[in-house]
Design an enzyme around this catalytic site. Sequence first.
Site, PDB file in Angstrom:
ATOM      1  N   SER A   1      -3.564  -2.990  -0.245  1.00 20.51           N
ATOM      2  CA  SER A   1      -2.592  -3.750   0.127  1.00 20.51           C
ATOM      3  C   SER A   1      -3.223  -5.120   0.455  1.00 20.51           C
ATOM      4  O   SER A   1      -4.123  -5.156   1.213  1.00 20.51           O
ATOM      5  CB  SER A   1      -2.028  -2.798   1.378  1.00 20.51           C
TER       6      SER A   1
ATOM      7  N   GLY B   1       0.679  -1.052  -0.028  1.00 20.82           N
ATOM      8  CA  GLY B   1       0.016  -0.133   0.102  1.00 20.82           C
ATOM      9  C   GLY B   1       0.880   1.234  -0.106  1.00 20.82           C
ATOM     10  O   GLY B   1       0.593   2.310  -0.609  1.00 20.82           O
ATOM     11  N   SER B   2       1.919   1.160   0.671  1.00 20.95           N
ATOM     12  CA  SER B   2       2.735   2.579   0.643  1.00 20.95           C
ATOM     13  C   SER B   2       3.391   2.826  -0.490  1.00 20.95           C
ATOM     14  O   SER B   2       3.348   4.024  -1.111  1.00 20.95           O
ATOM     15  CB  SER B   2       3.880   2.245   1.794  1.00 20.95           C
TER      16      SER B   2
ATOM     17  N   ASN C   1      -7.864   4.443   8.903  1.00 20.82           N
ATOM     18  CA  ASN C   1      -7.261   2.884   9.242  1.00 20.82           C
ATOM     19  C   ASN C   1      -7.412   2.910  10.796  1.00 20.82           C
ATOM     20  O   ASN C   1      -7.146   1.863  11.360  1.00 20.82           O
ATOM     21  CB  ASN C   1      -5.886   2.773   8.875  1.00 20.82           C
TER      22      ASN C   1
ATOM     23  N   GLN D   1      -7.967   0.072   3.548  1.00 23.53           N
ATOM     24  CA  GLN D   1      -8.777  -0.435   4.695  1.00 23.53           C
ATOM     25  C   GLN D   1     -10.204  -0.780   4.256  1.00 23.53           C
ATOM     26  O   GLN D   1     -10.898  -1.635   4.681  1.00 23.53           O
ATOM     27  CB  GLN D   1      -8.872   0.737   5.661  1.00 23.53           C
TER      28      GLN D   1
ATOM     29  N   CYS E   1       1.700   2.002  12.962  1.00 26.94           N
ATOM     30  CA  CYS E   1       2.877   3.009  12.601  1.00 26.94           C
ATOM     31  C   CYS E   1       3.014   3.897  13.723  1.00 26.94           C
ATOM     32  O   CYS E   1       4.294   4.421  13.485  1.00 26.94           O
ATOM     33  CB  CYS E   1       2.540   3.408  11.278  1.00 26.94           C
TER      34      CYS E   1
HETATM   35  C1  PLP Z   1      -1.699  -0.499   6.126  1.00 27.82           C
HETATM   36  C2  PLP Z   1      -2.040   0.736   5.235  1.00 27.82           C
HETATM   37  C3  PLP Z   1      -1.168   1.325   4.506  1.00 27.82           C
HETATM   38  C4  PLP Z   1       0.155   0.646   3.925  1.00 27.82           C
HETATM   39  O1  PLP Z   1       0.147  -0.565   3.443  1.00 27.82           O
HETATM   40  P1  PLP Z   1       1.330  -1.414   3.401  1.00 27.82           P
HETATM   41  O2  PLP Z   1       0.932  -2.844   2.408  1.00 27.82           O
HETATM   42  O3  PLP Z   1       1.626  -1.992   4.760  1.00 27.82           O
HETATM   43  O4  PLP Z   1       2.538  -0.630   2.797  1.00 27.82           O
HETATM   44  C5  PLP Z   1      -1.646   2.279   3.646  1.00 27.82           C
HETATM   45  N1  PLP Z   1      -2.797   3.234   4.051  1.00 27.82           N
HETATM   46  C6  PLP Z   1      -3.700   2.640   4.929  1.00 27.82           C
HETATM   47  C7  PLP Z   1      -4.897   3.374   5.004  1.00 27.82           C
HETATM   48  C8  PLP Z   1      -3.217   1.365   5.501  1.00 27.82           C
HETATM   49  O5  PLP Z   1      -4.164   0.955   6.399  1.00 27.82           O
END
Ligand code: PLP
Length: 396
Positions: free
Chosen positions: A200, A71-72, A152, A180, A325
């Site tokens: 993600s 996701g990042s 999240n 999410q 985080c």
């Molecule tokens: C977990 C999360 C991310 C990051 O995703 P990763 O795959 O862990 O890098 C980004 N945005 C939201 C809203 C998340 O909950």
Amino acid sequence: MNVYADNAATTAVSETALEVMLPMLRDLYANPSSLHSPGQRVKEELEAARHTFAKYLNAAEDREIVFTSGGSEADTQALRSAAVLGARKGKRHIVSTAFEHHAILHTLEALKKEGFEVTLLEIPPDGVITVDQVRDAIRENTCLVSVMFANNEIGTIQPIPEIGALCHEKGVLFHTDAVQAAGRLPIDVQAMHIDMLSLSAHKFHGPKGVGVLYARRNIPLTNVIYGGAQERGRRAGTENTPGICGAAAAFQESCETMEETNVHLTAMRDKLIAGLSQMPHAVLNGSAEKRLPGNVHFCFEGVEGESLLLWLDSKGISASSGSACTSGDLDPSHVLLALGRPHEVAHGSLRLTLSGDNTMEQMDYILEQVPAVVNYLRNISPVWDELEKGQRPHLI
Ligand SMILES: *Cc1c(COP(=O)(O)O)cnc(C)c1O
């Protein structure tokens, strides 16, 4: 009893995903860029996975799906791509919100250093951004609006189709971090006027290290990883084929079982909300209605979130004080502060996030243990003593 109630941080890999992944790790290991038959066989699996994501997001074409490392990375690439396109037209203003994930907020910080202007919308008390807030923030030189689908930490759901329609009326690109929401809420990128969207896999029972960036066909992406020509030159590096195929299986399964799972999740969520709301000086964060089916998020006055978590852990309950985080960070959550909770209150937060694997019996157990631990911690807290003696005012 053991209760895993931290599904917003990550979820268990589903059996369905595992079954797809194991043969790919063991046998179908060839490189999908190789021209030999084993390579081409894996390439077929990769393209089938792409098609699954396109189908369940209602993308117009499979090639609008780009696989990333999570996701990042998808968030970073979406924002950077929009910024590059905007800068070409002299548009260097971006609208987002104060409660985005750090993958968005920290990319925006980096873009600010590169000369972009960023407006972060304030968070209304119910945790739901309004379309009017977005409309008021859009300027002549706005190149991008990025608003998360669901938060999240507090689980509030944003009016994505309405914001998307507004952006398109104004000719501004619209990105949403749907990490999410994926697998929990229906997503239709075309009907919702979404130009770019991030997912993600590990948040919907897929493996960690796999993300998806949906980008509408006519949006050229800017690379954040350089190298080979994988993903049509938009994301270099040999594809994580076992992970990607497992992610697609998990996504398909969570989309197809969504309705049924959400009935169960909503019943468990509402039981927890009703039970915990009975506690004195406790408050639910964010709207009770516009909320992810598995999210419960409270603040308890006179309690340290970290102590609460450790005590609950000793009782077998895995929870969180907010996002993973920010845990381990002494500052209270930026989301709760954005929501207007005072520091003292924001410190006493508890997030319980459920999956379809949780049971009603587990909810009963949580409803026994959380009040017991909160009472215990309040009884040994000098701050609670002052609150009870009226030496300082209750804030909730
Ligand atoms: C977990 C999360 C991310 C990051 O995703 P990763 O795959 O862990 O890098 C980004 N945005 C939201 C809203 C998340 O909950």
